[in-house]
Design a protein around this motif. Structure first.
Motif, mmCIF file in Angstrom:
data_model
loop_
_atom_site.group_PDB
_atom_site.id
_atom_site.type_symbol
_atom_site.label_atom_id
_atom_site.label_comp_id
_atom_site.label_asym_id
_atom_site.label_seq_id
_atom_site.Cartn_x
_atom_site.Cartn_y
_atom_site.Cartn_z
ATOM 1 N N ARG A 159 0.840 -1.206 0.000
ATOM 2 C CA ARG A 159 0.000 0.000 0.000
ATOM 3 C C ARG A 159 0.873 1.253 0.000
ATOM 4 O O ARG A 159 0.567 2.248 -0.662
ATOM 5 C CB ARG A 159 -0.900 0.011 1.233
ATOM 6 C CG ARG A 159 -2.099 -0.899 1.121
ATOM 7 C CD ARG A 159 -2.859 -0.925 2.443
ATOM 8 N NE ARG A 159 -3.625 -2.133 2.562
ATOM 9 C CZ ARG A 159 -4.897 -2.262 2.197
ATOM 10 N NH1 ARG A 159 -5.535 -1.236 1.701
ATOM 11 N NH2 ARG A 159 -5.528 -3.399 2.330
ATOM 12 N N ALA A 160 1.956 1.208 0.805
ATOM 13 C CA ALA A 160 2.848 2.376 0.883
ATOM 14 C C ALA A 160 3.477 2.647 -0.494
ATOM 15 O O ALA A 160 3.599 3.800 -0.929
ATOM 16 C CB ALA A 160 3.936 2.140 1.921
ATOM 17 N N ILE A 161 3.861 1.571 -1.176
ATOM 18 C CA ILE A 161 4.462 1.705 -2.511
ATOM 19 C C ILE A 161 3.446 2.314 -3.488
ATOM 20 O O ILE A 161 3.781 3.181 -4.293
ATOM 21 C CB ILE A 161 4.889 0.302 -3.026
ATOM 22 C CG1 ILE A 161 6.068 -0.228 -2.229
ATOM 23 C CG2 ILE A 161 5.177 0.325 -4.509
ATOM 24 C CD1 ILE A 161 7.360 0.491 -2.506
ATOM 25 N N ILE A 162 2.215 1.850 -3.369
ATOM 26 C CA ILE A 162 1.175 2.381 -4.255
ATOM 27 C C ILE A 162 0.942 3.863 -3.938
ATOM 28 O O ILE A 162 0.822 4.698 -4.829
ATOM 29 C CB ILE A 162 -0.120 1.543 -4.138
ATOM 30 C CG1 ILE A 162 0.121 0.151 -4.738
ATOM 31 C CG2 ILE A 162 -1.297 2.233 -4.833
ATOM 32 C CD1 ILE A 162 -0.925 -0.886 -4.439
ATOM 33 N N VAL A 194 -6.635 0.815 -5.927
ATOM 34 C CA VAL A 194 -5.830 1.444 -6.984
ATOM 35 C C VAL A 194 -6.748 1.962 -8.092
ATOM 36 O O VAL A 194 -6.615 3.091 -8.560
ATOM 37 C CB VAL A 194 -4.794 0.443 -7.575
ATOM 38 C CG1 VAL A 194 -4.070 1.050 -8.757
ATOM 39 C CG2 VAL A 194 -3.794 0.018 -6.516
ATOM 40 N N ILE A 195 -7.715 1.126 -8.475
ATOM 41 C CA ILE A 195 -8.628 1.505 -9.550
ATOM 42 C C ILE A 195 -9.451 2.737 -9.145
ATOM 43 O O ILE A 195 -9.632 3.669 -9.925
ATOM 44 C CB ILE A 195 -9.614 0.343 -9.885
ATOM 45 C CG1 ILE A 195 -8.864 -0.951 -10.158
ATOM 46 C CG2 ILE A 195 -10.562 0.712 -11.026
ATOM 47 C CD1 ILE A 195 -8.098 -1.026 -11.431
ATOM 48 N N GLU A 196 -9.912 2.707 -7.888
ATOM 49 C CA GLU A 196 -10.712 3.837 -7.387
ATOM 50 C C GLU A 196 -9.925 5.150 -7.485
ATOM 51 O O GLU A 196 -10.424 6.157 -7.967
ATOM 52 C CB GLU A 196 -11.024 3.585 -5.914
ATOM 53 C CG GLU A 196 -12.494 3.610 -5.573
ATOM 54 C CD GLU A 196 -12.670 3.138 -4.144
ATOM 55 O OE1 GLU A 196 -12.325 3.907 -3.234
ATOM 56 O OE2 GLU A 196 -13.115 1.984 -3.974
ATOM 57 N N ILE A 197 -8.671 5.080 -7.038
ATOM 58 C CA ILE A 197 -7.837 6.290 -7.058
ATOM 59 C C ILE A 197 -7.546 6.704 -8.502
ATOM 60 O O ILE A 197 -7.619 7.882 -8.848
ATOM 61 C CB ILE A 197 -6.512 6.051 -6.300
ATOM 62 C CG1 ILE A 197 -6.813 5.714 -4.837
ATOM 63 C CG2 ILE A 197 -5.609 7.278 -6.375
ATOM 64 C CD1 ILE A 197 -5.624 5.178 -4.071
#
Ligand SMILES: Nc1ncnc2c1ncn2[C@@H]1O[C@H](COP(=O)(O)OP(=O)(O)OP(=O)(O)O)[C@@H](O)[C@H]1O
Length: 348
Positions: A159-162, A194-197
């Motif tokens: 999550r942090a990487i994303i 990820v898709i939402e963002i």
């Protein structure tokens, strides 16, 4: 104008044993806000293509032909300095082995804040606020900024990487199997985030995966690669209702949701071509149940079979029959027998 327009790109690696053509004559374009799923078996060139957009190929790799127009400018001819400026700010990549990308001696927050400050003129306080904001977007608490990588679980690190990849609202996100190292439930949740963002910030996305079911849920367009070439390109809707290429038909058989639960899936016998060797004819010929003489000799062009639906098969017109026959187990069994027979013949 498309955000990214990849035109006739070929990529090769120089190895001790010769030149390996990992990607050959690949073209596709990506509109603003569009998400494309790049699928295909291991070794078909997905990661090579993704890395080349970021100009992050390993030293022995090079783009030997083609252009990659990003916002109208060719990424292939940009200087290293110009490319560095684009990375993260304009084009961000969440790589397969992203979890090892965190530096163990700094807190995750320091790494994120530094990344923001390198690319913007934000003060440290402003960068910290932005870091907290993106952490929240990916479901991490602000206090996690103070953690060192070893103090976080695999899911948290990913999550942090994303968060790092998304922090500067890049125009293009390249996600290369972004969640494969995680367990299935966490994978799904993170991917949805990820898709939402991506939708929220209206980025375009190239999602690389070998799991076509992921693409059906998340992308508007699908590109199927095989042996370094594009075999089929279509809207996901068209692809999942009416796939055309024999390789896609085989891949679809290995896709659980179209089968009854408990039924054994049909896999494609054989393995992808050796890209160190010169390729003659269609690259899928060795494993294709429907090949004919022309497939052994001529490389099929990528043809438009319906509006915006492309397939590289000499026999696109026979797709109705192929669809029916590809559902049968014996169709692929015959391919298996043929492959065994050919190996026997080569050995003797
Ligand atoms: N640095 C390298 N040097 C030589 N060959 C390479 C290098 N990197 C990749 N290759 C070869 O290039 C081809 C394409 O590899 P690539 O990793 O792009 O495929 P992929 O579809 O992303 O596979 P995977 O799903 O396993 O990541 C393969 O034959 C691979 O062995």
């Amino acid at each position: 104008m498309a955000l990214l327009d990849v035109r006739n790109v070929s990529i090769e690696y120089t190895t001790e044993d010769g030149v390996l053509k990992a990607v050959e004559d690949v073209s596709f374009s990506l509109e603003v806000g569009e998400s494309v799923g790049l699928v295909g078996e291991s070794g078909c060139g997905k990661t090579t293509l993704a890395k080349s957009v970021m100009r992050l190929l390993s030293k022995n790799g090079r783009i030997s032909e083609g252009q990659m127009m990003f916002k109208g400018e060719d990424l292939v001819t940009k200087s290293e300095e110009e490319i560095r400026k684009l990375r993260l700010k304009e084009i961000a990549m969440v790589a397969q082995s992203a979890m090892n990308a965190l530096n163990p001696v700094y807190t995750v927050g320091d790494q994120l804040i530094e990344g923001i400050q390198i690319h913007t003129d934000m003060s440290r306080e402003q960068a910290r606020e932005r870091a907290i904001e993106v952490f929240k977007m990916v479901g991490l608490e602000a206090k996690r900024l103070k953690s060192y990588p070893h103090q976080m679980s695999g899911g948290m690190k990913q999550r942090a990487i994303i968060a790092m990849a998304l922090t500067l609202n890049p125009s293009l996100i390249i996600a290369d199997e972004p969640t494969t190292a995680l367990d299935v439930v966490v994978q799904d949740r993170i991917l949805q985030q990820v898709i939402e963002i991506q939708k929220k910030i209206n980025s375009s996305m190239i999602l690389i995966t070998h799991d076509i079911s992921v693409v059906s849920e998340t992308c508007e367009t699908i590109i199927v690669m095989y042996g370094g070439k594009v075999m089929e390109k279509a809207s996901t809707k068209a692809f999942f209702t009416k796939p055309v290429h024999p390789y896609s038909l085989g891949l679809n058989n290995a896709f659980p949701s179209i089968h009854e639960i408990g039924e054994e899936l049909i896999s494609i016998p054989g393995s992808p071509p050796n890209l160190m060797q010169k390729q003659v004819g269609c690259r899928f010929r060795a494993r294709c149940p429907f090949r004919t003489e022309i497939c052994m000799e001529e490389q099929p062009p990528l043809e438009e079979v319906a509006p915006n639906h492309f397939s590289a098969c000499h026999h696109n017109k026979e797709v109705e029959r192929f669809r029916e026959e590809s559902q049968k187990r014996e169709t692929w069994e015959k391919v298996r027998e043929r492959i065994i027979e050919e190996i026997r013949r080569d050995v003797s």
